[in-house]
Write a protein that holds these residues in place. Structure first.
Motif, short mmCIF file in Angstrom:
data_model
loop_
_atom_site.label_atom_id
_atom_site.label_comp_id
_atom_site.label_asym_id
_atom_site.label_seq_id
_atom_site.Cartn_x
_atom_site.Cartn_y
_atom_site.Cartn_z
N ASN A 1 0.80 -1.23 0.00
CA ASN A 1 0.00 0.00 0.00
C ASN A 1 0.83 1.28 0.00
O ASN A 1 0.31 2.36 0.34
CB ASN A 1 -0.98 0.02 1.18
CG ASN A 1 -2.18 -0.87 0.92
OD1 ASN A 1 -2.67 -0.94 -0.20
ND2 ASN A 1 -2.63 -1.58 1.95
N SER A 2 2.10 1.17 -0.34
CA SER A 2 2.92 2.38 -0.44
C SER A 2 2.53 3.16 -1.69
O SER A 2 1.85 2.64 -2.58
CB SER A 2 4.41 1.98 -0.54
OG SER A 2 4.62 1.22 -1.72
N GLN B 1 13.41 5.78 -2.18
CA GLN B 1 12.24 5.31 -1.42
C GLN B 1 12.65 5.10 0.02
O GLN B 1 13.79 4.69 0.30
CB GLN B 1 11.72 3.97 -1.97
CG GLN B 1 11.28 3.97 -3.42
CD GLN B 1 9.90 4.58 -3.62
OE1 GLN B 1 9.15 4.79 -2.68
NE2 GLN B 1 9.56 4.88 -4.87
N THR C 1 5.94 7.41 -7.19
CA THR C 1 4.77 7.25 -6.35
C THR C 1 3.53 7.59 -7.17
O THR C 1 3.61 8.43 -8.09
CB THR C 1 4.87 8.15 -5.10
OG1 THR C 1 3.81 7.86 -4.21
CG2 THR C 1 4.84 9.62 -5.47
N TYR D 1 4.43 3.90 -4.00
CA TYR D 1 5.06 3.18 -5.12
C TYR D 1 4.18 2.03 -5.58
O TYR D 1 3.90 1.88 -6.77
CB TYR D 1 6.43 2.66 -4.70
CG TYR D 1 7.10 1.80 -5.76
CD1 TYR D 1 7.81 2.37 -6.81
CD2 TYR D 1 7.02 0.41 -5.71
CE1 TYR D 1 8.40 1.59 -7.79
CE2 TYR D 1 7.60 -0.38 -6.69
CZ TYR D 1 8.30 0.22 -7.72
OH TYR D 1 8.88 -0.56 -8.70
N GLU D 2 3.73 1.22 -4.64
CA GLU D 2 2.95 0.04 -5.00
C GLU D 2 1.60 0.43 -5.59
O GLU D 2 1.05 -0.28 -6.44
CB GLU D 2 2.75 -0.85 -3.77
CG GLU D 2 2.24 -2.25 -4.07
CD GLU D 2 3.14 -3.03 -5.03
OE1 GLU D 2 4.38 -2.92 -4.91
OE2 GLU D 2 2.60 -3.71 -5.91
N LEU E 1 11.00 2.85 3.00
CA LEU E 1 9.93 1.89 3.28
C LEU E 1 10.37 0.98 4.42
O LEU E 1 11.53 0.54 4.45
CB LEU E 1 9.63 1.02 2.04
CG LEU E 1 9.20 1.76 0.77
CD1 LEU E 1 9.32 0.85 -0.45
CD2 LEU E 1 7.77 2.27 0.91
#
Lengths: 168, 317
Positions: free
Chosen positions: B109-110, B285, B309, B112-113, B287
């Protein structure tokens, strides 16, 4: 006559079937999709720059990407290499495509191998078709430069690849 | 008589092949297709036009070809192959770092993702949720030189021996220590790959990612990396890349462009702006409490572009 007609009909039918499979492009074989290496990414870009420069007759850019004593070797008689000045003035692709690139690193030498499919000419001779190319890249002043190209025509006609194949 | 039989046979063969032809051609109309998981999509008259238009967003320089995407939360499974107790970047620290990247506070759920949530099928969009579900170890069951089929066998062994559950909504990563080669082109053509196969009766998605300490110049962006573990830092970027592609194109028939490049391929080895320099510990990033240098992904919106993002600026470097 009937046999000939039957044979032609079958061939057309088979040809249509072959082309019908192409939009999907997968067939029964499952491929794999790769993350190309950093070097494949880098040298794909450099090879594209070089071919683009040749296409546009940008000799200054070509010289930037070649060593002063670059030469090209082919299996064609007489077996003599093509020297750098000849290559720069005669090699004129009008379109090209690079695929199946692999790059092996040996210190300051990187060996890039790939399939080059092109239309164009070398001097008066047409160079349309697919070729297996091995390029030796070296570094001069921190800049990669192509030192030697080995190029040989492919025996088999190239296959157009427009879907993921697992190879870059 | 024999000619008649031959002619009728030919006619029947042509009709059968012509029907194959029409099925194959239907792939071209990818806007209103329902994934079958068999390599092509089929028109589904039960899907209202509004839903069809809503589910699959196109026109961003990457095309939808009718196949499924991975919906809902995706489970990641790691198979640590080889010797991960050898020290250096083949160590428990390496394992911990990559486990962290796939923890709930990592990629899951970042921003990026969630770039991947711009991809979908007629059944819905990708969630942006991916998390490590289980891990297993394999002590060189197929030696130090793996073929593509050996990689699949490693995954199959892990599932069939109940080391890992069978999960059709999972991605199984075979992660090899740096003494292991993948003989179909690791380090010369690729740093990792993903595919799918029929394992234990299910469509299983799996990926190979090797420890790039085997070939730093080919598969590592930095000699000095953000976490001081060149293997883990190098693998993180490749694993993220494979994750995005496996989710958006799990059966290799969903999302890719006219040249055959999947979403992350379009941004391979492009990181965008970094904190610090690439090559000396730069990262883009943060994380799970760590810094990472991770390749960007192609966002399927706003005309398409590589970003770090979802909704962020597009970069081409």
């Amino acid at each position: 006559m009937r046999v000939v007609g039957f044979a032609i009909g079958s061939l057309i039918c088979l040809a249509l079937t072959g082309s019908a499979q192409q939009p999907n492009g997968k067939g029964a074989t499952v491929g794999r999709i790769v993350t190309q290496t950093r070097l494949v990414s880098l040298y794909s870009n450099l090879e594209t720059q070089l071919a683009n420069a040749a296409e546009k007759n940008d000799q200054m850019k070509m010289k930037e990407l070649l060593t002063d004593d670059f030469n090209q070797w082919t299996p064609a008689p007489s077996g003599d290499p093509v020297p750098v000045d000849d290559w720069i003035t005669k090699y004129r692709p009008s379109s090209f495509r690079i695929r199946q690139m692999a790059v092996q690193n040996f210190g300051k030498i990187n060996v890039a191998s790939f399939i080059l499919t092109q239309r164009g000419s070398f001097g008066e001779s047409p160079t349309n078709g697919s070729y297996f190319v091995v390029d030796l890249w070296t570094e001069e002043g921190g800049q990669p430069k192509l030192a030697v190209r080995y190029i040989s025509p492919l025996q088999q006609p190239s296959v157009k690849v427009s879907t993921p194949t697992g190879k870059q | 008589m024999r000619d008649n039989v031959l002619r009728r046979g030919t006619l029947l063969l042509c009709l059968a092949l012509a029907s194959t032809f029409s099925v194959a051609q239907s792939v071209k109309d990818s806007h209103h297709l329902t994934p079958t998981g068999k390599g092509w999509g089929e028109n589904n008259p039960n899907i209202p036009d509004a839903q069809k238009a809503r589910s699959v967003i196109t026109g961003n320089r990457i095309n939808y070809h009718g196949g499924p995407v991975m919906l809902n939360k995706v489970n990641a499974y790691f198979i640590w192959y080889g010797n991960w107790g050898a020290g250096g970047s083949n160590s428990s620290e390496t394992i911990t770092l990559l486990n962290d990247l796939y923890s709930s506070g990592g990629l899951n759920n970042s921003g990026y993702e969630r770039i991947n949530s711009t991809y979908g099928s007629n059944s819905g969009n990708v969630s942006g949720s991916v998390e490590l579900a289980a891990t297993a170890y394999d002590n060189y069951s197929h030696g130090t030189r793996l073929s593509d089929s050996a990689v699949e066998a490693v995954v199959a062994n892990a599932i069939n021996s109940n080391k890992l559950p069978k999960d059709a909504n999972g991605i199984y990563f075979v992660l090899t220590s740096s003494d292991v080669n993948e003989t179909s082109g690791f380090c010369t053509q690729y740093c990792g790959w993903h595919t799918h196969g029929r394992i234990a009766g299910s469509d299983i998605k799996y990926s190979f990612v090797g420890n790039p300490d085997r070939c730093p110049s080919a598969c590592e962006a930095e000699t000095s990396s953000p976490n001081g573990d060149s293997g883990a830092d190098g693998m993180a970027s490749i694993m993220a890349h494979e994750t995005e592609e496996a989710i958006s194109d799990p059966d290799l028939n969903a999302w890719y462009d006219s040249s055959g490049a999947e979403n992350a391929d379009k941004c391979a080895w492009m990181f965008g702006p970094t904190t610090g320099s690439v090559g000396s510990g730069g990262y883009n990033q943060t994380l799970a409490g760590h810094h990472w240098l991770i390749q960007m992904n192609w966002e399927n919106s706003r005309g398409g572009g590589c970003d770090q993002t979802k909704g962020g600026a597009f970069y081409n470097f």
